[in-house]
Motif scaffolding. Sequence first.
Motif: not given
Length: 273
Positions: A180-187, A190-197, A261-271
């Motif tokens: 649930e936490q990883l899904e929240e980070i991905l969500r 997606q905000l325009r004012n947020v960058e996650i690495q 790249e970070s988004k793809h890694l988080i998606e991979k960890l989710l999987g």
Amino acid sequence: MAETERDDGAVGFLRCFGAQLRLLRERKGLARAELGSLLGYGEDQIASVELGRRIPKPEMIDRADEVLGAGGLLVAMKAEVARARYPAFFRDAARLEAGALELQSYDTHVVKGLLQTEAYMRSLLSMRRPLLDEATIEQRVAARQARQELFAKWPSPLCAFVMEEAVLRRRLGGTHVLREQLEEILRIGQLRNVEIQVMPLDRVDNAGVDGGFTLFTGKDGAQVGYLEVQGRSMLITDREEVRSLAARYGIIRAQALTPSESKHLIEKLLGEL
């Protein structure tokens, strides 16, 4: 200030606020249950506020001030009541966070409070040692959730979050909590004012080995650094020290994976969960 030292000033203020609420209620000739009915709260909740055990929400204070004819007395204490929601060591940082135009953080052990789900919050707070009582846990959860209103503000602050890959692999609270936490980070990412690495584990060069920190940039353009460890905190205001932190943060961002790249890694960890 150490977290284990209960902030007597905040506790005393909450009791004072509760006493004022009780006096105003009694002056109106209302029982606790009657006031609760008018405010949309239970009798036990009113009692907890009057005894200084529960921190009232801002909208409750506004309504109580109106219903009891307090003439702004309760509303005038609203800001201080809000500050009392936080542990003493974090109150200055909470004030800076709420007023920041830019926020940059680097986290090495747990997900940043601004990004945490309720289940993740409860897991972290429940595993604290020495143990926190249930009332304190509820208070801290409510406070962290209130902080997340920052993302709904307009104009929204620019936020950059860099976190170690290990943070995203640590199954604190269990697999379902982490998922649930990883899904929240991905969500939020997606905000325009947020960058996650993410800083990957295989980096042989990492400018953040000294630990995590946060940088706040206020409306006046001044930056303030914030460090926190073991229930203790420090604000960094010296210009040279802040400049050094800002330069370090720039290097950390350059060394980390890109947001995509970070988004793809988080998606991979989710999987993999």
